[in-house]
Design an enzyme around this catalytic site. Structure first.
Site, PDB file in Angstrom:
ATOM      1  N   GLU A 247      26.854  39.222  40.368  1.00 29.14           N
ATOM      2  CA  GLU A 247      26.420  37.897  40.829  1.00 29.14           C
ATOM      3  C   GLU A 247      27.193  37.633  42.106  1.00 29.14           C
ATOM      4  OE1 GLU A 247      25.995  34.818  41.811  1.00 29.14           O
ATOM      5  OE2 GLU A 247      26.386  33.526  40.082  1.00 29.14           O
ATOM      6  N   CYS A 281      28.294  29.451  44.914  1.00 30.63           N
ATOM      7  CA  CYS A 281      27.425  30.511  45.433  1.00 30.63           C
ATOM      8  C   CYS A 281      26.019  29.987  45.682  1.00 30.63           C
ATOM      9  CB  CYS A 281      27.401  31.686  44.480  1.00 30.63           C
ATOM     10  SG  CYS A 281      26.994  31.219  42.796  1.00 30.63           S
TER      11      CYS A 281
HETATM   12  P1  NAD Z   1      37.294  38.115  48.132  1.00 25.64           P
HETATM   13  O1  NAD Z   1      36.035  38.774  48.510  1.00 25.64           O
HETATM   14  O2  NAD Z   1      38.578  38.815  48.435  1.00 25.64           O
HETATM   15  O3  NAD Z   1      37.316  37.808  46.562  1.00 25.64           O
HETATM   16  C1  NAD Z   1      36.240  37.289  45.853  1.00 25.64           C
HETATM   17  C2  NAD Z   1      36.569  37.454  44.383  1.00 25.64           C
HETATM   18  O4  NAD Z   1      36.632  38.845  44.074  1.00 25.64           O
HETATM   19  C3  NAD Z   1      37.944  36.922  43.968  1.00 25.64           C
HETATM   20  O5  NAD Z   1      37.830  36.352  42.679  1.00 25.64           O
HETATM   21  C4  NAD Z   1      38.844  38.143  43.928  1.00 25.64           C
HETATM   22  O6  NAD Z   1      39.881  38.029  42.985  1.00 25.64           O
HETATM   23  C5  NAD Z   1      37.891  39.219  43.512  1.00 25.64           C
HETATM   24  N1  NAD Z   1      38.211  40.528  44.050  1.00 25.64           N
HETATM   25  C6  NAD Z   1      38.548  40.829  45.329  1.00 25.64           C
HETATM   26  N2  NAD Z   1      38.730  42.163  45.472  1.00 25.64           N
HETATM   27  C7  NAD Z   1      38.502  42.708  44.247  1.00 25.64           C
HETATM   28  C8  NAD Z   1      38.518  44.038  43.743  1.00 25.64           C
HETATM   29  N3  NAD Z   1      38.757  45.107  44.534  1.00 25.64           N
HETATM   30  N4  NAD Z   1      38.260  44.230  42.421  1.00 25.64           N
HETATM   31  C9  NAD Z   1      37.963  43.183  41.616  1.00 25.64           C
HETATM   32  N5  NAD Z   1      37.923  41.909  42.037  1.00 25.64           N
HETATM   33  C10 NAD Z   1      38.172  41.678  43.334  1.00 25.64           C
HETATM   34  O7  NAD Z   1      37.307  36.733  48.844  1.00 25.64           O
HETATM   35  P2  NAD Z   1      37.928  35.325  48.545  1.00 25.64           P
HETATM   36  O8  NAD Z   1      38.611  34.893  49.797  1.00 25.64           O
HETATM   37  O9  NAD Z   1      38.691  35.212  47.269  1.00 25.64           O
HETATM   38  O10 NAD Z   1      36.596  34.535  48.344  1.00 25.64           O
HETATM   39  C11 NAD Z   1      35.778  34.285  49.470  1.00 25.64           C
HETATM   40  C12 NAD Z   1      34.441  34.919  49.391  1.00 25.64           C
HETATM   41  O11 NAD Z   1      34.108  35.382  48.113  1.00 25.64           O
HETATM   42  C13 NAD Z   1      33.425  33.867  49.735  1.00 25.64           C
HETATM   43  O12 NAD Z   1      33.084  33.971  51.072  1.00 25.64           O
HETATM   44  C14 NAD Z   1      32.285  34.149  48.839  1.00 25.64           C
HETATM   45  O13 NAD Z   1      31.361  34.953  49.543  1.00 25.64           O
HETATM   46  C15 NAD Z   1      32.817  34.982  47.741  1.00 25.64           C
HETATM   47  N6  NAD Z   1      32.875  34.313  46.435  1.00 25.64           N
HETATM   48  C16 NAD Z   1      31.715  34.185  45.761  1.00 25.64           C
HETATM   49  C17 NAD Z   1      31.721  33.565  44.538  1.00 25.64           C
HETATM   50  C18 NAD Z   1      30.453  33.389  43.768  1.00 25.64           C
HETATM   51  O14 NAD Z   1      30.382  32.479  42.967  1.00 25.64           O
HETATM   52  N7  NAD Z   1      29.456  34.244  43.965  1.00 25.64           N
HETATM   53  C19 NAD Z   1      32.907  33.083  44.016  1.00 25.64           C
HETATM   54  C20 NAD Z   1      34.085  33.241  44.739  1.00 25.64           C
HETATM   55  C21 NAD Z   1      34.059  33.880  45.952  1.00 25.64           C
END
Ligand code: NAD
Length: 477
Positions: A247, A281
């Site tokens: 998702e 999202c």
């Molecule tokens: P990010 O891409 O680093 O992280 C997003 C999420 O993924 C976080 O919960 C993080 O803990 C997890 N994550 C990151 N790298 C991972 C890995 N290698 N393995 C497993 N989990 C991992 O970015 P961020 O700064 O935390 O969030 C910003 C971006 O993430 C936003 O721009 C948005 O696009 C996306 N996001 C989307 C949702 C959603 O509901 N779809 C929720 C949170 C963040």
């Protein structure tokens, strides 16, 4: 580190620190300073969690779906009794208002309740004909990764169906917002969930996902987060062929037609846009408005957005709290600067508030050129772009002009326009004349770069089951 609160890992039915006693600080979005800490799992802790899930999986899968469901319903009752305290913790960590956090926990409770109540029905075998039966079996151990924007309900949407279906789970909660996982796992434990069936870990996300997906014990990967990370995880899952439910992001359009009731449309768009400071999202991020009502719409929405009261999340008068972390503030600055540099017009907001805390005001951009980053990257914050359109096909093309396909919304009373938009918009979910999100009993999922697989309702439940086809030759009579 001295903190008021330290959150631990939950492995094999026991709360414990990481084996090397390492912690990660939890930063307050209001003060920008650490106020709690969360244990950071080592490889040994993850191996312990995998072993615990393995040991408990057979007995849990063999327990009747009715009994499993009863544990989930009991956990939902226990969680309902502590909503106020849990919502305060969530609000403090995430920055959303107490009212928003309470609403999120209500949906969390409903999700456990729905999956618990429907477990027996959704695990029942079905008959193709007298010779053939489809049995539904738990798919095995699930590695679940949940983010910080809706840390309670997004855990529920993975954990509740996985458990009800008979799977064991290793859940990595969001390090920024650990209390949701802790409250939920506590409720499940108190409700009688056998030890080892759910294991809660936190730590360095990439290390945890690499370690867990390298284990052949893990059969399902379920992740909510960014498209970039989703792709990395899908690649990592290829080695063991884990089934993926992803998702990912969204960039959702709202189409406001010339006959739309602006009295209804403007507050509906604002409420959904600025909930959780725009970090959803499925929040609308681009509004396309019929040219004949464009000027009136722009005035109304700008005035209403200007009046939104921004403030501390625990102040009952606050309508929008701070953003969750410094990364989001940096992203807002970058997207607004890029759009303005390319010639966009800033109608409202556009700069972080000059005070402590990650406060970013409602921001409205118009005349945004098509190559501006804000039209292509998921904004994930309180930025809205607004543009006029002349005919409905142009609006549909514009609405579909991103890589994402999660949600789309539109406002019209005209039957033919409704048909054209429902047919033409590329999205996993469409809401007409209001903006609706996810619910416990309906499926939700994206297309294009928004991911694949479904969460919620019967379709979401099936993600955690394997089908077994039984062919039996009946004796001839
Ligand atoms: P990010 O891409 O680093 O992280 C997003 C999420 O993924 C976080 O919960 C993080 O803990 C997890 N994550 C990151 N790298 C991972 C890995 N290698 N393995 C497993 N989990 C991992 O970015 P961020 O700064 O935390 O969030 C910003 C971006 O993430 C936003 O721009 C948005 O696009 C996306 N996001 C989307 C949702 C959603 O509901 N779809 C929720 C949170 C963040």
């Amino acid at each position: 580190m001295s903190h008021t609160r330290s959150h631990q890992l939950f492995i094999d039915g026991v709360w414990r620190n990481a084996s090397d006693r390492a912690f990660i600080p939890v930063i307050s979005p209001v003060t920008e300073r650490p106020f709690a800490a969360v244990a950071s799992a080592t490889a040994q802790d993850l191996d312990d969690a995998l072993a615990a899930a393995d040991r408990s999986s057979k007995a849990w899968a063999n327990m009747s779906p009715k009994e499993r469901g009863a544990i989930l319903v009991e956990a939902s009752n226990l969680l309902a009794n502590k909503i106020d305290a849990a919502a305060r913790d969530l609000s403090e960590e995430q920055g959303k208002t107490i009212a928003e956090a309470t609403g999120e926990y209500r949906r969390t409770v409903e999700t456990f309740e729905w999956n618990g109540t429907h477990a027996e029905r959704l695990c029942a075998a079905s008959q193709i004909d007298e010779n053939r039966t489809i049995k539904l079996e738990p798919a095995g151990t699930v590695a679940a990764f949940t983010p910080w924007n809706f840390p309670a309900v997004l855990i529920a949407r993975k954990l509740a169906p996985a458990l009800a279906a008979g799977c064991t789970v290793i859940l990595k909660g969001a390090e920024e917002t650990p209390s949701a996982g802790v409250h939920i796992v506590e409720a499940l434990h108190e409700a009688g969930l056998p030890k080892g069936v759910v294991n809660l870990v936190f730590g360095v996300p990439a290390k945890i996902s690499t370690h867990l997906l390298a284990s052949p014990s893990v059969k399902i990967l379920t992740f909510t987060g960014s498209t970039a990370v989703g792709k990395q995880l899908a690649k990592a899952s290829a080695e063991n062929l884990q089934r993926c439910i992803l998702e990912l992001g969204g960039h959702s359009p709202v189409v406001v037609c010339d006959d739309a009731d602006l009295e209804t449309a403007v507050p509906a768009i604002l409420e959904y846009k600025f909930e959780c400071a725009g970090q959803s999202c499925n929040a609308p991020s681009r509004v396309l408005v019929a040219r004949s009502v464009y000027a009136e719409f722009l005035t109304r929405i700008t005035d209403a957005a200007r009046a939104i009261k921004i403030g501390a999340p625990d102040d009952p008068a606050t309508q929008m709290g701070p953003m969750a972390n410094a990364r989001r503030i940096e992203a807002m600055q970058r997207l607004v600067q890029d759009a303005v540099d390319r010639g966009a017009r800033l109608e409202l907001g556009g700069a972080r508030l000059d005070q402590e805390g990650y406060y970013w005001p409602p921001t409205i951009l118009t005349e945004v050129p098509s190559d501006a980053k804000v039209l292509h990257e998921e904004p994930f914050g309180p930025i809205l772009t607004i543009a006029p359109f002349d005919d409905i096909n142009e609006a549909i093309d514009e609405a579909n002009a991103t890589e994402y396909g999660l949600a789309a919304y539109f406002f019209t009373g005209d039957a033919l326009t409704k048909e054209a938009l429902t047919h033409g918009l590329s999205a996993g979910s469409i809401s007409v004349n209001f903006l609706k999100g996810v619910s416990a009993d309906s499926p939700y999922g994206g297309i294009k770069q928004s991911g694949y697989g479904y969460e919620g309702g019967e379709h979401g439940f099936r993600s955690f089951q394997n089908l077994k086809l039984i062919n039996e030759l009946q004796p001839s009579r």
